[in-house]
Write an enzyme that holds these catalytic residues in place. Structure first.
Site, PDB file in Angstrom:
ATOM      1  N   HIS A 235       0.875  -1.188   0.000  1.00 45.63           N
ATOM      2  CA  HIS A 235       0.000   0.000   0.000  1.00 45.63           C
ATOM      3  C   HIS A 235       0.911   1.237   0.000  1.00 45.63           C
ATOM      4  O   HIS A 235       1.764   1.380  -0.879  1.00 45.63           O
ATOM      5  CB  HIS A 235      -0.930  -0.097   1.220  1.00 45.63           C
ATOM      6  CG  HIS A 235      -2.069   0.869   1.279  1.00 45.63           C
ATOM      7  ND1 HIS A 235      -2.437   1.692   0.238  1.00 45.63           N
ATOM      8  CD2 HIS A 235      -2.939   1.163   2.294  1.00 45.63           C
ATOM      9  CE1 HIS A 235      -3.479   2.434   0.606  1.00 45.63           C
ATOM     10  NE2 HIS A 235      -3.799   2.132   1.847  1.00 45.63           N
ATOM     11  N   HIS A 282      -2.085  -2.243  -9.685  1.00 42.82           N
ATOM     12  CA  HIS A 282      -3.150  -1.689  -8.855  1.00 42.82           C
ATOM     13  C   HIS A 282      -4.322  -2.652  -8.850  1.00 42.82           C
ATOM     14  O   HIS A 282      -4.617  -3.266  -9.870  1.00 42.82           O
ATOM     15  CB  HIS A 282      -3.612  -0.322  -9.385  1.00 42.82           C
ATOM     16  CG  HIS A 282      -4.310   0.477  -8.345  1.00 42.82           C
ATOM     17  ND1 HIS A 282      -5.656   0.367  -8.110  1.00 42.82           N
ATOM     18  CD2 HIS A 282      -3.831   1.371  -7.450  1.00 42.82           C
ATOM     19  CE1 HIS A 282      -5.978   1.166  -7.114  1.00 42.82           C
ATOM     20  NE2 HIS A 282      -4.899   1.780  -6.692  1.00 42.82           N
ATOM     21  N   ASP A 344       2.705   5.826  -6.556  1.00 40.43           N
ATOM     22  CA  ASP A 344       3.875   5.710  -5.691  1.00 40.43           C
ATOM     23  C   ASP A 344       5.186   5.670  -6.473  1.00 40.43           C
ATOM     24  O   ASP A 344       6.246   5.973  -5.922  1.00 40.43           O
ATOM     25  CB  ASP A 344       3.753   4.458  -4.808  1.00 40.43           C
ATOM     26  CG  ASP A 344       2.620   4.610  -3.819  1.00 40.43           C
ATOM     27  OD1 ASP A 344       2.493   5.697  -3.247  1.00 40.43           O
ATOM     28  OD2 ASP A 344       1.841   3.649  -3.634  1.00 40.43           O
TER      29      ASP A 344
HETATM   30  N1  COA Z   1       5.318  -6.321 -10.120  1.00 37.99           N
HETATM   31  C1  COA Z   1       5.307  -7.494 -10.774  1.00 37.99           C
HETATM   32  N2  COA Z   1       4.201  -8.196 -11.045  1.00 37.99           N
HETATM   33  C2  COA Z   1       3.040  -7.662 -10.619  1.00 37.99           C
HETATM   34  C3  COA Z   1       2.969  -6.449  -9.940  1.00 37.99           C
HETATM   35  C4  COA Z   1       4.171  -5.779  -9.701  1.00 37.99           C
HETATM   36  N3  COA Z   1       4.179  -4.614  -9.042  1.00 37.99           N
HETATM   37  N4  COA Z   1       1.701  -6.152  -9.638  1.00 37.99           N
HETATM   38  C5  COA Z   1       0.961  -7.165 -10.117  1.00 37.99           C
HETATM   39  N5  COA Z   1       1.776  -8.086 -10.699  1.00 37.99           N
HETATM   40  C6  COA Z   1       1.368  -9.335 -11.314  1.00 37.99           C
HETATM   41  C7  COA Z   1       1.312 -10.427 -10.271  1.00 37.99           C
HETATM   42  O1  COA Z   1       2.539 -11.102 -10.135  1.00 37.99           O
HETATM   43  C8  COA Z   1       0.210 -11.294 -10.771  1.00 37.99           C
HETATM   44  O2  COA Z   1       0.718 -12.079 -11.822  1.00 37.99           O
HETATM   45  P1  COA Z   1       0.273 -13.625 -11.982  1.00 37.99           P
HETATM   46  O3  COA Z   1      -1.216 -13.567 -12.213  1.00 37.99           O
HETATM   47  O4  COA Z   1       1.071 -14.100 -13.138  1.00 37.99           O
HETATM   48  O5  COA Z   1       0.612 -14.282 -10.683  1.00 37.99           O
HETATM   49  C9  COA Z   1      -0.770 -10.301 -11.396  1.00 37.99           C
HETATM   50  O6  COA Z   1       0.037  -9.180 -11.788  1.00 37.99           O
HETATM   51  C10 COA Z   1      -1.871  -9.839 -10.443  1.00 37.99           C
HETATM   52  O7  COA Z   1      -1.233  -9.360  -9.266  1.00 37.99           O
HETATM   53  P2  COA Z   1      -1.840  -9.429  -7.807  1.00 37.99           P
HETATM   54  O8  COA Z   1      -0.743  -9.227  -6.826  1.00 37.99           O
HETATM   55  O9  COA Z   1      -2.705 -10.645  -7.661  1.00 37.99           O
HETATM   56  O10 COA Z   1      -2.788  -8.155  -7.841  1.00 37.99           O
HETATM   57  P3  COA Z   1      -3.505  -7.525  -6.592  1.00 37.99           P
HETATM   58  O11 COA Z   1      -4.663  -6.799  -7.142  1.00 37.99           O
HETATM   59  O12 COA Z   1      -3.737  -8.525  -5.527  1.00 37.99           O
HETATM   60  O13 COA Z   1      -2.395  -6.521  -6.014  1.00 37.99           O
HETATM   61  C11 COA Z   1      -1.016  -4.684  -5.755  1.00 37.99           C
HETATM   62  C12 COA Z   1      -2.343  -5.184  -6.302  1.00 37.99           C
HETATM   63  C13 COA Z   1      -1.003  -3.167  -5.824  1.00 37.99           C
HETATM   64  C14 COA Z   1      -0.858  -5.100  -4.286  1.00 37.99           C
HETATM   65  C15 COA Z   1       0.123  -5.289  -6.589  1.00 37.99           C
HETATM   66  O14 COA Z   1       0.021  -4.800  -7.903  1.00 37.99           O
HETATM   67  C16 COA Z   1       1.483  -4.982  -5.998  1.00 37.99           C
HETATM   68  O15 COA Z   1       1.946  -5.714  -5.127  1.00 37.99           O
HETATM   69  N6  COA Z   1       2.146  -3.882  -6.459  1.00 37.99           N
HETATM   70  C17 COA Z   1       3.405  -3.464  -5.875  1.00 37.99           C
HETATM   71  C18 COA Z   1       3.183  -2.659  -4.622  1.00 37.99           C
HETATM   72  C19 COA Z   1       2.613  -1.299  -4.898  1.00 37.99           C
HETATM   73  O16 COA Z   1       3.087  -0.584  -5.774  1.00 37.99           O
HETATM   74  N7  COA Z   1       1.617  -0.925  -4.106  1.00 37.99           N
HETATM   75  C20 COA Z   1       0.981   0.387  -4.209  1.00 37.99           C
HETATM   76  C21 COA Z   1      -0.388   0.250  -4.742  1.00 37.99           C
HETATM   77  S1  COA Z   1      -1.135   1.821  -5.042  1.00 37.99           S
END
Ligand code: COA
Length: 401
Positions: A235, A282, A344
């Site tokens: 987050h 996201h 971010d």
């Molecule tokens: N880097 C690499 N791969 C990513 C990614 C990232 N930042 N964000 C998503 N993915 C990929 C995942 O590995 C997953 O791939 P798969 O289906 O092959 O396993 C797919 O995209 C879906 O990701 P998931 O983590 O299930 O999505 P989510 O909706 O649960 O999570 C976040 C959303 C924001 C938590 C996630 O994108 C993330 O961890 N981002 C990095 C942290 C971040 O920037 N947070 C700030 C958010 S505003």
């Protein structure tokens, strides 16, 4: 399994993805628009100030000139901290230095302490919530400023008044952290970043504040929980981790590697090891985060305007080069993974350009998001029903003790 449980099992969505958690009049997120109480984010970023947006979120409408003047005066009057909080901040420097406490923990504990000093602490009425929201909005930058002074081993800047009453909210935050009056450009870019960070519907920390408020607990408690949720790298903590990741790439490829295939190779290794790249992806936006482009462009143009000799550096790499590296990383993520940056990612480079220490990036996010949290807490209190979902049991079958 009961009918209720069976229906819940059929509807299970891990991480509550796609689940509607309630109603709100504060904010709307759509794939093509982010709206605060009817106003679109590009419009606000271009034409409003943080104080105006804070008023909009907390009081519910666009302020008139007189309302804005009154609101700003109220914030300025509430900037100073009770000595119990300043004493805590002055005593926690050693634990920050040793890593036992990080700035987000210090913000969390300070907000919890502020609850003791607030005459409205236990009053959940709309009027009391508004007073508490203004006090928290006014005081959180002072917490960040005083904490940074302690970390830097300097005297507290603006102890009596919480900074300089002639400065705007954003400029005063930078002033309190450094003792230096920021340039107009720095104050403007920070101000816009606060607008972008102010509110975002039912994100994890806001939802946390609503769950806490939904038990009819108080605003300081709900905000303390919100800070804990925001700290996590999935987050708000991602803005710090995004900058740390760029530093890591730079350390591995060097300045000469920026713009070359060495960065592609670094990213490929990250993909191969299934590493999450911070500042990307996201839960809701699938075609990009509306806020990311606004902040990237602002930060990049600010970095370009600072003369070379006074640009901040890390390992000798000057501010504009971080945006070159960031742009390349964004391009690779998009081409290879079809994943867009979130707000971010540019925040890291932008705050670096403003010489803000990395561990204060997420606390500054708090200084903005307090307005959104407070608006949601008040909305929850005004039309409350306990938030209490179900779970699906995956433990041992029933057995005798
Ligand atoms: N880097 C690499 N791969 C990513 C990614 C990232 N930042 N964000 C998503 N993915 C990929 C995942 O590995 C997953 O791939 P798969 O289906 O092959 O396993 C797919 O995209 C879906 O990701 P998931 O983590 O299930 O999505 P989510 O909706 O649960 O999570 C976040 C959303 C924001 C938590 C996630 O994108 C993330 O961890 N981002 C990095 C942290 C971040 O920037 N947070 C700030 C958010 S505003």
């Amino acid at each position: 399994m009961s009918d209720v449980k069976a229906a819940a099992a059929a509807a299970l969505a891990k991480g509550l993805e796609g689940v509607i958690g309630g109603q709100t009049a504060v904010c709307s997120i759509e794939q093509d628009k982010l709206i605060y109480r009817g106003y679109e984010i590009h419009d606000l970023a271009e034409h409003a100030t943080f104080e105006q947006v804070a008023f909009l979120l907390l009081e519910g409408h666009k302020p008139t000139d007189a309302e804005l003047a009154r609101f700003k005066a109220e914030l300025i009057a509430e900037r100073a901290l009770h000595p119990i909080v300043t004493t805590y901040l002055e005593s926690v420097g050693g634990w920050i230095a040793s890593g036992r406490a990080v700035p987000m923990d210090v913000v969390r504990t300070s907000i919890s302490l502020l609850g003791h000093t607030d005459p409205d602490a236990q009053d959940n009425s709309a009027a009391a919530n508004l007073r508490k929201a203004k006090r928290l909005t006014a005081k959180i930058p002072t917490i960040i400023g005083h904490m940074q002074n302690v970390i830097d081993g300097k005297g507290i800047v603006g102890r009596e008044l919480g900074g300089d009453p002639t400065l705007s909210h954003a400029a005063n935050l930078l002033y309190m952290m450094t003792g230096r009056k920021p340039s107009a450009d720095e104050a403007h870019v920070l101000d816009v970043s606060l607008i972008l960070y102010a509110e975002h519907e039912f994100n994890a920390s806001t939802f946390t504040t609503r769950v806490i408020a939904g038990t009819l607990s108080d605003m300081h408690g709900a905000v303390t929980g919100g800070v804990a949720a925001l700290k996590g790298p999935l987050h708000g903590g991602a803005n710090e981790m995004a900058m740390e990741m760029l530093k890591e790439i730079f350390r591995d490829v060097g300045e000469a590697g920026i713009g070359t295939s060495q960065v592609d190779d670094w990213m490929q290794k990250a993909f191969d090891t299934k590493r999450k790249l911070m500042g990307f992806g996201h839960r809701v936006y699938k075609n990009g985060d509306h806020r990311a482009g606004i902040l990237f462009n602002l930060g990049k143009s600010m970095a370009a305007k600072i003369d070379a000799a006074s640009q901040p550096t890390f390992g000798g790499l000057r501010a504009p080069k971080w945006f070159d590296l960031g742009a390349q990383v964004q391009q690779i993520m998009l081409t290879k993974k079809n994943i867009h940056p979130n707000v971010d990612f540019p925040c890291g480079m932008t705050y670096f350009t403003m010489r803000i220490p990395v561990p204060q990036y997420t606390p500054i996010f708090v200084a903005a998001r307090i307005t959104g949290w407070a608006a949601h807490i008040s909305e929850q209190h005004a039309d409350n029903r306990l938030i209490r979902p179900l779970s699906i049991y995956t433990g041992a079958a029933e057995r005798k003790w």
